[in-house]
Write a protein that holds these residues in place. Structure first.
Motif, short mmCIF file in Angstrom:
data_model
loop_
_atom_site.label_atom_id
_atom_site.label_comp_id
_atom_site.label_asym_id
_atom_site.label_seq_id
_atom_site.Cartn_x
_atom_site.Cartn_y
_atom_site.Cartn_z
N MET A 1 30.63 34.93 39.54
CA MET A 1 31.65 35.36 38.58
C MET A 1 32.63 36.27 39.30
SD MET A 1 30.76 33.83 35.80
CE MET A 1 31.70 34.59 34.46
N ARG A 2 33.87 36.24 38.86
CA ARG A 2 34.87 37.15 39.43
C ARG A 2 34.68 38.56 38.83
NH1 ARG A 2 39.03 34.23 42.19
NH2 ARG A 2 39.15 32.02 41.58
N PHE B 1 34.57 43.12 32.66
CA PHE B 1 35.29 43.91 31.66
C PHE B 1 35.63 43.11 30.42
CE2 PHE B 1 36.26 45.41 35.98
CZ PHE B 1 35.62 46.64 35.92
N TYR B 2 35.19 41.85 30.41
CA TYR B 2 35.42 40.98 29.25
C TYR B 2 34.13 40.27 28.84
CZ TYR B 2 40.30 42.02 28.98
OH TYR B 2 41.49 42.69 28.79
N GLY B 3 33.03 40.99 28.94
CA GLY B 3 31.79 40.51 28.35
C GLY B 3 30.69 40.14 29.29
N ALA B 4 30.97 39.84 30.55
CA ALA B 4 29.93 39.42 31.47
C ALA B 4 28.96 40.57 31.74
CB ALA B 4 30.54 38.93 32.78
N TYR C 1 24.38 37.47 37.60
CA TYR C 1 25.03 37.25 36.31
C TYR C 1 23.99 36.89 35.25
CZ TYR C 1 27.68 34.63 32.77
OH TYR C 1 28.20 34.15 31.59
N VAL C 2 24.13 37.47 34.07
CA VAL C 2 23.26 37.14 32.94
C VAL C 2 23.84 35.92 32.25
CG1 VAL C 2 22.32 37.91 30.73
CG2 VAL C 2 22.48 39.52 32.65
#
Length: 898
Positions: free
Chosen positions: A389-390, A395-398, A406-407
């Motif tokens: 992921m970037r 900051f938008y949910g990750a 990453y979840v």
């Protein structure tokens, strides 16, 4: 130039030779003395910009150099494996500009034609920037003054189409906007750049039309710095005597982040829709791609073009027009009325547009705020076998695990409208927060104008060469080197890889420490968490490595598993360090530099916890270097041209960052860095309670090493530290960057590494040996890496296949770092002449890069050019020009607001 990759082309080519194969908020305010409107803007009410901005007439793309005695790819020939030896390959490119997009989010330049390109969205696909400029992406203005006929223009010129004697030169060409659009002619406006800002002014209108564009690069803050956001503020000032109808349209295609690259991107299932947020007033068209067969780099990806109209401004839009057509379908309604249909013009979802219209009374000024945002949340490597992921997705949910994976399912995807909505609602604050750190540099009279240009515009390289700034590992099927990927030890670590150069070639393969040490200060000051987290990864790599000097992270575009499983899947696979012994380790400057950088980050950020974590790695790095010191010596022995170790299997012994400059066992540059590492480890040990007997032993070795340094390198007859011992006591040469380590020690508050009297003497006595050559217009060309005294006719050692190429190159990194040493030494010794020399040296290279467009160095500065001519250069768009920040900090410490 990092060890895992630069050795490839020099080594392979040399071996071949051997075998015979040859306003929406406050505008930036500046004093009148510091404002720099273009000459063609006289009397017009445009955005202003500082005097440090690089300024060109819009569309006036200078011809780039193409000398006959260098690579002829500039004439359209097909590149061969031997182009780097010929020089000038990869090609430099004129007409480049400010990149937009946050760090690690993917980035494109707004070039000097006013179009969007080239592109660098990271991942393994970008083994160089993608030389494309979207013909469908543009701003357009329709103006009708009183009852006069309307004027409609597209705010861009034709792109350069370069053809050489043997064919088209694709690397120096980019597309023009669509054919039915009424383009600007060359010179009907100006282009100014001082990163992260760009400004364009347009002269064909009676209304004063100008634009400011930027991304919210907020020093010291990850959130906004990482966002895929580009702001475009279009300023309209009516100083006519009539009411004016003005409309501004933004068109954008629904494109993939990568085109014609390997592994191939698949992006199908195009869709588009209109959004509006009644709370913020933001209105937007979002264009997405949703198909289960899309590749990871395109999965659930989208673009949003958005506006936030003010009072009296009216938004119209179309969610779809034909990106593959001639542009007339979207241009016709806009040209007729300035408004769009609020409906799709076709069913392709291949492009969208937003228009904002208003009436301006005489004397009225209004700014239209637009934003372009995107959500390409994943970046992939190793033939899509490793997916991250970037950073912005955090900051938008990750969400991430304690090991920074990453979840799954935590990121909602399709966030480009949410990002645009937040960006436009927070536009004024973002502008203020960028100006807060930028303006004290951009307009600071303590810094010479040329150096402000050099430092800030060179910073543009960071987003435009970032292959990865991650927000968690999504998936990986490649076996990690040593059984464990890097970046899992400390929660909240976000790995970063920026390549040495995004222009292509072997320098695109990763970032070498020996290069990065010239540039790290800028990261530490502006992007401190990037510097911290890549050092965290370095600590993990050093401690896991069998010897202690692992190669730096690399990236490859190869889809061959044998390639990326060996190296080139960053932070997953890597080359482990070679067994150390005297004379057998390439780039022996690197472990010393790594030890110091670990120390210096902890020191400058007052992070004792980081120092404690890094200290075991610092000791291991020091031990690694000390294992290269031969018996009866105290200085590390580098690979030698005179006595190359057969295990190196190459005629090119790379002692340090200066690569092919020959070394006779020891050199002043590498040895001084070893002294620096010893000082740093000793001081860290004292702070952390190291065993006193170990500290005493280290100090004794340091004292002996310093004494040996003076006896081996100081040349009393020539008043300098010789670079490497010559065949006789006085047949030697001097390195420009001799005092790089001494300067770093002084900046860190460590003891002197060399005799202060000798230090001052060399600076005073050798300046004229280095700085004298000028170009045809009388501008200084900068200082070469090496110089000879008057009584030594030639370099004592010359590479048999590559000659004195690097000896006679002017490297901006070495010039900036040495200039910083001059300035700091001048202050220390009360010698104003040394300070002036430093300013002149730094100003010379900054001028050649930013004030001479025909060099092709603007936003494309090479690692170096020949001391007598700038049309011979090596590796464009190189990382190490960020050493300009060393000069600023030496003149007046850079203070970034928290």
């Amino acid at each position: 130039m990092g060890r895992p990759r630069v050795t490839k082309w020099w080594r392979a080519t040399a071996l071949a030779v051997l075998t015979g194969v040859l306003s929406t908020g406050p505008a930036a305010t500046h004093s009148s003395a510091d404002a720099g409107p273009a000459a063609s803007s006289a009397g017009r009410d445009f955005f202003t910009y500082p005097a440090a901005a690089t300024v060109r007439d819009l569309g006036d793309i200078a011809s780039a150099p193409c000398p006959s005695d260098a690579s002829q790819v500039c004439q359209g020939t097909t590149p061969s494996p031997y182009e780097p030896v010929l020089g000038n390959y990869p090609l430099d490119v004129t007409g480049l500009g400010v990149p937009l997009g946050g760090v690690g989010a993917g980035s494109f330049m707004v070039n000097q034609s006013g179009t969007f390109g080239p592109w660098f969205f990271g991942g393994s696909q970008d083994d160089s920037w993608e030389m494309r400029a979207l013909p469908q992406a543009a701003f357009h203005v329709r103006e009708q003054v009183g009852g006069a006929p309307a004027t409609t223009r597209t705010l861009a010129t034709k792109g350069p189409q370069v053809t050489g004697t043997t064919g088209p030169v694709a690397d120096r060409s980019w597309e023009s906007p669509l054919p039915t659009w009424n383009l600007l002619r060359k010179g009907e406006g100006s282009y100014a750049a001082l990163y992260p800002f760009g400004w364009t002014n347009y002269t064909p209108f009676k209304t004063d039309v100008s634009m400011r564009f930027f991304s919210p690069i907020v020093a010291g803050e990850d959130r906004r710095t990482s966002l895929p956001v580009a702001y475009f503020d279009v300023r309209l000032a009516n100083h006519t005597t009539s009411t004016t109808d003005v409309s501004v349209m933004f068109t954008m295609p629904n494109v993939a982040a990568h085109e014609d690259r390997k592994p191939a991107t698949v992006r199908t299932g195009l869709k588009s829709r209109f959004h509006t947020d009644a709370r913020t007033g933001v209105q937007a068209v979002t264009m997405s791609a949703d198909d289960p067969g899309n590749t990871a780099d395109a999965a659930e990806s989208e673009w949003t073009i958005a506006a936030r109209p003010r009072s009296g401004q009216k938004v119209t839009y179309t969610t779809s027009w034909n990106a593959d057509g001639d542009g007339s379908d979207v241009y016709a309604p806009f040209e007729k009325t300035g408004r769009l249909t609020d409906a799709p013009l076709d069913s392709s979802a291949s492009a969208g547009a937003v228009s904002v219209s208003m009436k301006l009374k005489p004397g009225q000024v209004s700014t239209v705020p637009f934003a372009l945002t995107w959500d390409f949340p994943q970046v992939s490597f190793a033939d899509d076998n490793t997916v991250w992921m970037r950073r912005y997705t955090d900051f938008y949910g990750a969400k991430e695990t304690s090991h920074n994976d990453y979840v799954k399912g935590s990121y909602p995807f399709h966030q480009s409208f949410a990002i645009a909505d937040d960006a436009l609602a927070g536009h004024d604050r973002a502008l203020r927060d960028v100006l807060r750190w930028w303006e004290p540099i951009a307009t600071n009279p303590a810094y010479p104008v040329a150096l402000r240009t050099g430092a800030l515009n060179q910073l543009a390289q960071v987003p435009f060469k970032t292959a990865l700034w991650e927000g968690g590992l999504v998936s990986n099927s490649v076996t990690p080197t040593g059984g464990k990927r890097l970046g899992t030890s400390v929660p909240g670590t976000h790995l970063y890889l920026g390549v040495d150069s995004p222009a292509g070639g072997e320098a695109n393969g990763g970032m070498g420490t020996e290069v990065g040490t010239f540039s790290y200060l800028a990261y530490s000051q502006v992007f401190p968490t990037i510097e911290r987290d890549r050092l965290r990864a370095k600590v993990e790599a050093v401690l896991a490595d069998p010897t202690g000097d692992p190669y730096d992270p690399s990236v490859t575009s190869s889809t061959d598993p044998s390639v990326y499983t060996a190296n080139g899947d960053p932070f997953v696979t890597r080359i482990q360090g070679p067994q150390q012994a005297p004379g057998t380790v390439w780039f022996i400057d690197r472990p010393s530099e790594n030890a110091f950088r670990l120390y210096d980050y902890a020191r400058s950020h007052h992070d004792r916890k980081f120092l404690a974590t890094a200290y075991p790695a610092m000791k291991k790095l020091l031990a690694y270097v000390q294992a290269t010191i031969p018996a009866k010596s105290e200085l590390p022995e580098a690979p030698s041209l005179l006595n190359p170790d057969p295990d190196l299997k190459s005629p090119l012994p790379y002692a340090n960052v200066f690569d092919i400059i020959p070394v006779n066992k020891v050199d002043a540059y590498t040895s001084q860095l070893y002294l620096l590492a010893l000082e740093a480890v000793i001081d860290a040990g004292r702070q952390l309670g190291e065993v006193p007997t170990r500290l005493t032993a280290w100090q004794a070795r340091l004292d002996r090493a310093k004494a040996e340094y003076e006896s081996v390198f100081w040349d009393a007859a020539h008043h300098y530290y010789r670079y490497t011992p010559g065949p006789t006591a006085t047949q030697d040469s001097v390195l420009l960057a001799t005092f790089f380590a001494q300067h770093l020690a002084e900046r860190a508050g460590l003891p002197d590494l060399v005799d202060p009297a000798h230090y001052q003497r060399q600076l005073a006595c050798t300046y004229s040996l280095f700085v004298s050559r000028t170009d045809a217009q009388g501008r200084l060309l900068g200082a070469p890496n090496m110089a000879l005294p008057a009584d030594v006719p030639s370099f004592p050692y010359v590479h048999p296949y590559l000659g004195t190429r690097f000896e006679t190159e002017v490297w901006p990194s070495a010039n900036y770092a040495t200039a910083a040493a001059y300035y700091a030494a001048g202050r220390r010794f009360g010698d104003a002449a040394l300070q002036q020399d430093g300013l002149e040296m730094a100003g010379a290279v900054a001028t050649q890069i930013w004030q001479v467009p025909e060099n092709g160095f603007q936003f494309d500065a090479p690692i170096g050019w020949n001391q007598a001519r700038t049309d011979h250069y090596t590796y464009p768009a190189f990382e190490s020009g960020l050493a300009a920040w060393e000069v600023l900090d030496a003149i007046q410490p850079v203070k970034i607001p928290s």
